[in-house]
Design a protein around this motif. Structure first.
Motif, PDB file in Angstrom:
ATOM      1  N   THR A   2       0.839  -1.203   0.000  1.00 13.95           N
ATOM      2  CA  THR A   2       0.000   0.000   0.000  1.00 13.95           C
ATOM      3  C   THR A   2       0.868   1.244   0.000  1.00 13.95           C
ATOM      4  OG1 THR A   2      -1.718  -1.127   1.223  1.00 13.95           O
ATOM      5  CG2 THR A   2      -1.759   1.255   1.256  1.00 13.95           C
ATOM      6  N   GLY A  87     -15.292   4.322  -3.420  1.00 13.49           N
ATOM      7  CA  GLY A  87     -14.283   3.296  -3.639  1.00 13.49           C
ATOM      8  C   GLY A  87     -13.015   3.805  -4.292  1.00 13.49           C
ATOM      9  N   THR A  90      -8.702   2.904  -0.928  1.00 15.11           N
ATOM     10  CA  THR A  90      -8.905   1.612  -0.280  1.00 15.11           C
ATOM     11  C   THR A  90      -8.798   1.734   1.237  1.00 15.11           C
ATOM     12  OG1 THR A  90      -6.562   1.001  -0.328  1.00 15.11           O
ATOM     13  CG2 THR A  90      -7.887   0.474  -2.297  1.00 15.11           C
ATOM     14  N   GLN A  93      -5.116   2.044   2.350  1.00 13.30           N
ATOM     15  CA  GLN A  93      -4.609   3.388   2.065  1.00 13.30           C
ATOM     16  C   GLN A  93      -5.120   4.397   3.081  1.00 13.30           C
ATOM     17  OE1 GLN A  93      -6.010   3.694  -1.985  1.00 13.30           O
ATOM     18  NE2 GLN A  93      -3.970   3.338  -2.850  1.00 13.30           N
TER      19      GLN A  93
END
Length: 294
Positions: A2, A87, A90, A93
């Motif tokens: 990430t 969306g 994430t 994140q």
């Protein structure tokens, strides 16, 4: 792995996670607390560092709020465009982003301000992101009342930053915001009732009906106007503040009376908008009174 990819569009999405308009009002109240904590101008290094630290931790708390409520937000017209609801960002994140800016905020407050401010701001983070968002909000229609303390803390955080103490005067400012929160939020919930019905959250207009909520707006506004007399009563402020508080409170009472007796969505929307102006001007009046007196 990430990562926080920083394109201009992505920066705007992360910025939106921090709910900047709400954060600005909270930080404004914290800054007022900083100036009220000293009879002279406070050290500008402390003011800048505390403002940055409090802003970062507030933003981190709002990011967690967006994460937890992403499915609820997607069902509401008011919040459906938030990055997590769409969306666009994430869960990992968001967690990383919140951890980075929250950790940075704690470091700034601990090293450049004082440990008391850091711990109080961290407790506020936990109160909002965990106790209010995760526990209270989905459990009770009184969520905004019980959880309102975390949102009311900014003046105490600012006061602690300058004075390294949180005296009675700071808690009076906290109490004002605490009592202000229900009529402010329920005015929004009234004209957004269809949105909240879709959300599944137990908001007062949904669980107890419109008329009860309208009455609560009026009663809490009466309590608010009474509470705003306290700074004058304890000698914290003078006549300039008292006159401003009376005028601003009278206007708020008029709006609340209209919400109760002559309800319309337009009236409720105007009441919500005025409540934000009201709090900003009330705290500005405290600041003007403070320095003119000294």
């Amino acid at each position: 792995m990430t990562t926080l990819t920083m394109t201009p569009n992505r920066i705007a999405q992360y910025w939106a996670l921090t709910k900047p308009r709400v954060t600005q009002l909270a930080v404004f109240c914290a800054v007022i607390g900083m100036f009220l904590a000293s009879p002279s101008l406070p050290d500008w290094h402390v003011v800048v560092a505390a403002t940055i630290g409090i802003w970062l931790l507030a933003g981190a708390a709002f990011a967690v709020n967006c994460l937890v409520e992403r499915e609820i937000d997607s069902r509401m017209a008011r919040t459906a465009r938030r990055p997590m609801a769409r969306g666009e960002i994430t869960v990992p994140q968001t967690l990383l982003f919140s951890g980075v800016i929250g950790g940075a905020g704690m470091w700034v407050l601990y090293t450049l301000v004082n440990p008391l401010t850091m711990w109080l701001t961290f407790a506020t983070f936990v109160g909002y992101a965990v106790i209010y968002t995760i526990v209270l909000k989905p459990a009770t229609p009184q969520n905004i009342v019980i959880g309102g303390l975390s949102g009311a803390m900014p003046p105490a955080l600012g006061w602690a930053a300058v004075a390294n103490d949180v005296p009675m005067q700071a808690w009076i400012l906290v109490l004002i915001i605490f009592v202000w929160t229900p009529p402010h939020f329920w005015a929004l919930a009234l004209y957004r009732r269809d949105d909240y019905a879709k959300s599944g959250l137990p908001m007062l207009p949904i669980t107890h009906g419109m008329k009860i909520t309208q009455l609560h707006v009026l009663l809490y506004t009466i309590a608010l106007v009474a509470t705003t007399v306290l700074p004058f009563a304890v000698g914290m402020s003078g006549l300039i503040y008292l006159v401003c508080a009376a005028v601003l409170g009278g206007i708020f009472l008029r709006y609340s009376w209209l919400v109760y007796r002559h309800y319309s969505d337009v009236v409720s929307r105007k009441t919500f908008a005025y409540s934000i102006v009201y709090l900003s001007l009330l705290f500005a009046a405290l600041l003007v009174d403070h320095y003119l007196r000294f």
